[in-house]
Design an enzyme around this catalytic site. Structure first.
Site, PDB file in Angstrom:
ATOM      1  N   ARG A  87     100.246 -24.716  30.103  1.00 31.61           N
ATOM      2  CA  ARG A  87     100.588 -24.436  31.682  1.00 31.61           C
ATOM      3  C   ARG A  87     101.793 -23.741  31.641  1.00 31.61           C
ATOM      4  O   ARG A  87     102.887 -24.272  31.520  1.00 31.61           O
ATOM      5  CB  ARG A  87     100.393 -25.722  32.325  1.00 31.61           C
ATOM      6  CG  ARG A  87      99.243 -26.234  32.471  1.00 31.61           C
ATOM      7  CD  ARG A  87      99.298 -27.568  33.347  1.00 31.61           C
ATOM      8  NE  ARG A  87     100.406 -27.575  34.325  1.00 31.61           N
ATOM      9  CZ  ARG A  87     101.004 -28.642  34.649  1.00 31.61           C
ATOM     10  NH1 ARG A  87     101.084 -29.898  34.161  1.00 31.61           N
ATOM     11  NH2 ARG A  87     101.890 -28.528  35.748  1.00 31.61           N
ATOM     12  N   ASP A 144      99.825 -41.544  11.055  1.00 24.56           N
ATOM     13  CA  ASP A 144     101.009 -40.379  10.800  1.00 24.56           C
ATOM     14  C   ASP A 144     101.612 -40.481   9.468  1.00 24.56           C
ATOM     15  O   ASP A 144     101.699 -39.481   8.909  1.00 24.56           O
ATOM     16  CB  ASP A 144     102.028 -40.698  11.819  1.00 24.56           C
ATOM     17  CG  ASP A 144     103.223 -39.869  11.725  1.00 24.56           C
ATOM     18  OD1 ASP A 144     103.282 -38.830  12.417  1.00 24.56           O
ATOM     19  OD2 ASP A 144     104.194 -40.526  11.224  1.00 24.56           O
ATOM     20  N   VAL A 163     119.837 -13.695   7.982  1.00 28.61           N
ATOM     21  CA  VAL A 163     118.680 -13.136   7.663  1.00 28.61           C
ATOM     22  C   VAL A 163     118.674 -11.665   7.091  1.00 28.61           C
ATOM     23  O   VAL A 163     118.131 -11.244   6.165  1.00 28.61           O
ATOM     24  CB  VAL A 163     117.550 -12.965   8.825  1.00 28.61           C
ATOM     25  CG1 VAL A 163     116.383 -12.378   8.396  1.00 28.61           C
ATOM     26  CG2 VAL A 163     117.038 -14.728   9.246  1.00 28.61           C
ATOM     27  N   LYS A 208     101.432 -37.657   6.126  1.00 29.72           N
ATOM     28  CA  LYS A 208     102.546 -37.507   5.383  1.00 29.72           C
ATOM     29  C   LYS A 208     102.741 -37.737   4.045  1.00 29.72           C
ATOM     30  O   LYS A 208     103.277 -36.854   3.207  1.00 29.72           O
ATOM     31  CB  LYS A 208     103.778 -38.047   6.091  1.00 29.72           C
ATOM     32  CG  LYS A 208     104.318 -37.529   7.538  1.00 29.72           C
ATOM     33  CD  LYS A 208     105.234 -38.328   8.324  1.00 29.72           C
ATOM     34  CE  LYS A 208     105.464 -37.910   9.799  1.00 29.72           C
ATOM     35  NZ  LYS A 208     106.177 -38.748  10.397  1.00 29.72           N
ATOM     36  N   GLY A 218     110.762 -35.145   9.683  1.00 29.28           N
ATOM     37  CA  GLY A 218     111.723 -34.303  10.712  1.00 29.28           C
ATOM     38  C   GLY A 218     112.823 -33.412   9.966  1.00 29.28           C
ATOM     39  O   GLY A 218     112.435 -32.591   9.364  1.00 29.28           O
ATOM     40  N   LYS A 241     101.470 -31.916  10.388  1.00 28.43           N
ATOM     41  CA  LYS A 241     101.182 -32.735   9.470  1.00 28.43           C
ATOM     42  C   LYS A 241      99.602 -33.266   9.585  1.00 28.43           C
ATOM     43  O   LYS A 241      99.152 -33.221   8.318  1.00 28.43           O
ATOM     44  CB  LYS A 241     101.940 -34.095   9.400  1.00 28.43           C
ATOM     45  CG  LYS A 241     101.728 -35.010  10.659  1.00 28.43           C
ATOM     46  CD  LYS A 241     102.874 -35.866  10.940  1.00 28.43           C
ATOM     47  CE  LYS A 241     102.633 -36.256  12.553  1.00 28.43           C
ATOM     48  NZ  LYS A 241     103.744 -35.632  13.311  1.00 28.43           N
TER      49      LYS A 241
HETATM   50  N1  HSE Z   1     105.686 -40.365  15.512  1.00 25.22           N
HETATM   51  C1  HSE Z   1     106.379 -39.976  14.553  1.00 25.22           C
HETATM   52  C2  HSE Z   1     107.633 -41.197  13.927  1.00 25.22           C
HETATM   53  C3  HSE Z   1     107.178 -38.829  14.276  1.00 25.22           C
HETATM   54  O1  HSE Z   1     107.508 -42.400  14.742  1.00 25.22           O
HETATM   55  O2  HSE Z   1     108.090 -40.982  12.929  1.00 25.22           O
HETATM   56  C4  HSE Z   1     106.384 -37.647  14.215  1.00 25.22           C
HETATM   57  O3  HSE Z   1     105.915 -37.615  13.035  1.00 25.22           O
END
Ligand code: HSE
Length: 432
Positions: A50, A205, A37, A209, A138, A109
């Site tokens: 928590r 999900d 950096v 994306k 990921g 996302k």
């Molecule tokens: N639950 C997602 C998957 C990972 O099974 O690829 C997080 O986006």
């Protein structure tokens, strides 16, 4: 960053699977990060729900706090990493961080797909960065290639396996002949699927994306609600076997396409030929296949989930954002100039595979062919297998508007000569 002190101060919101790995990497890579950096990157706070929850990393004394709002409001915080997930309080915290002059790195996302423009506008107004490589697939670098490496090209199609849980389940169904419920149970036993698997198996999900990928690929605003979504809970062992007979495999695909001057974005299970590069993506891995005019076909492959892989993408963004900060600049913001409309699913051209049990007698094949013709759908291949008084017909269509294909299937279901429509699935990755 305070006058005369070039340290970059980082606050991390959330210390779960991803946050704990971000904290670990910040400590373990401290010297290398400083060298890359150009200034030390110091962790100054970690907001958690928590204080006494078990965690995978030891957070340095005094850094844990339950006051996330107070942490992002501190005027000595330069960079905020948001890995809480969900819509609120994440949205409010990110907006507050930007207003207070911090740059933000997020893996969220769902929030980006639902309300990205609000965040991008806030970042632009504040003159700060908002980076989110970890939000899709990921560890796989895919957003930066779309946003930067391919910025001079014309992307025409993005085809992705962007959900590891569903890929694991479908791969298990393909390799073992298991049904959906059995494969889901195994995914849960091995920790790939959540106790409530809805977000993954019903495609929410992947749809989030897909919205992010389509927005970047086509320089337009596409939200999760613009993405046609179907999950894999209705995929049967018969569908998977039928795919195998055709030399194909069933995958849950996120498909983003340029269609004329519109954008089409959809998530659904589809049969793809085993020769297609995405067919070799096994278990819980992710891959994104990009087609562009000048570059041709590109494939990005790797782990799409997990604490450390996702933290790798977060840290990559953190280095970029920190370098920008040190240079007194910011990276490219939202690019939505093309402002393309989203094509309704019914108008999007798709191909169908339909398996039907029929009576084996004169005129049946002609009647089935007529049902396709009635909706102006051209047939690409027909395969018939005799089974005594019955026969199984497997028809694969050429591309046609999705609504015409759905209407054809409905008509087939209502025909007397059709005993049962045993498998209906879209086909991708071959000649139209
Ligand atoms: N639950 C997602 C998957 C990972 O099974 O690829 C997080 O986006």
């Amino acid at each position: 960053m305070t006058e005369g002190d070039e340290r970059l101060r980082v606050a991390v919101l959330g210390c779960g699977a991803v946050g704990s790995q971000v904290v670990r990497l910040l400590a373990e890579q401290h010297d290398d990060l400083a060298a890359r950096v150009g200034a030390p990157v110091e962790l100054v706070g970690v907001a958690v729900r928590r204080l006494d929850a078990p965690r995978e990393v030891e957070v340095p004394e005094g850094l844990l706090t339950t006051d996330a709002a107070g942490l992002v409001a501190r005027d000595d915080v330069d960079l905020v990493v948001e890995v809480i997930g969900g819509i609120e309080p994440a949205r409010g915290l990110i907006l507050s961080a930007l207003e207070n002059g911090a740059s933000v790195v997020t893996a969220n996302k769902a929030l980006l797909a639902e309300d990205g423009p609000t965040l991008f506008e806030a970042a632009a107004k504040a003159g700060r960065d908002l980076y989110y490589e970890a939000a899709v697939a990921g560890a796989i670098p895919i957003l930066r290639p779309l946003r930067e490496s391919l910025a001079g090209d014309k992307v025409t199609r993005v085809l992705g396996i962007v959900n590891g849980t569903t890929n694991f389940i479908l791969d298990k169904m393909d390799t073992s002949g298991a049904g959906f419920s059995e494969a889901l149970q195994e995914a849960q036993d091995l920790g790939y699927a959540e106790a409530d698997p809805t977000a993954d198996v019903e495609g929410f999900d992947a749809a989030a994306k897909a919205a992010i990928l389509a927005s970047l690929a086509f320089h337009s605003r596409v939200t999760a609600s613009d993405v046609h979504r179907e999950g894999i809970s209705e995929v049967t062992a018969a569908d998977v076997a039928s795919a195998r007979d055709m030399g194909s495999v069933v995958k849950l695909l996120a498909i983003c396409e340029l269609r004329g001057d519109q954008v089409a974005a959809r998530v659904h299970p589809a049969m793809i030929p085993r020769s297609h590069p995405l067919a070799s993506v096994r278990e819980a891995y992710n891959a994104v296949f990009v087609e562009s005019e000048a570059a041709g076909q590109l494939m990005f492959y790797g782990p799409g989930a997990g604490g450390a892989p996702t933290a790798s993408a977060v840290l990559g963004d953190l280095v970029t954002v920190a370098r920008n900060r040190l240079a007194g600049t910011r990276g490219a913001g939202e690019s939505a100039y093309a402002d393309r409309a989203v094509q309704p699913m019914g108008e999007t051209r798709t191909r169908y595979h339909v398996a039907i049990d029929v009576d084996d007698r004169a005129g049946v094949l002609a009647a089935v062919a007529n049902a396709f013709a009635d909706h102006d759908v051209s047939i690409q291949t027909v395969r018939q297998e005799g089974r005594g008084a019955d026969a199984q017909l497997v028809v694969v269509s050429h591309a046609a508007p999705d609504a015409a294909l759905a209407a054809t299937v409905q008509q087939l279901r209502e025909m007397d000569i059709v005993r049962e429509v045993t498998s209906v699935m879209r086909v991708e990755g071959g000649d139209e």
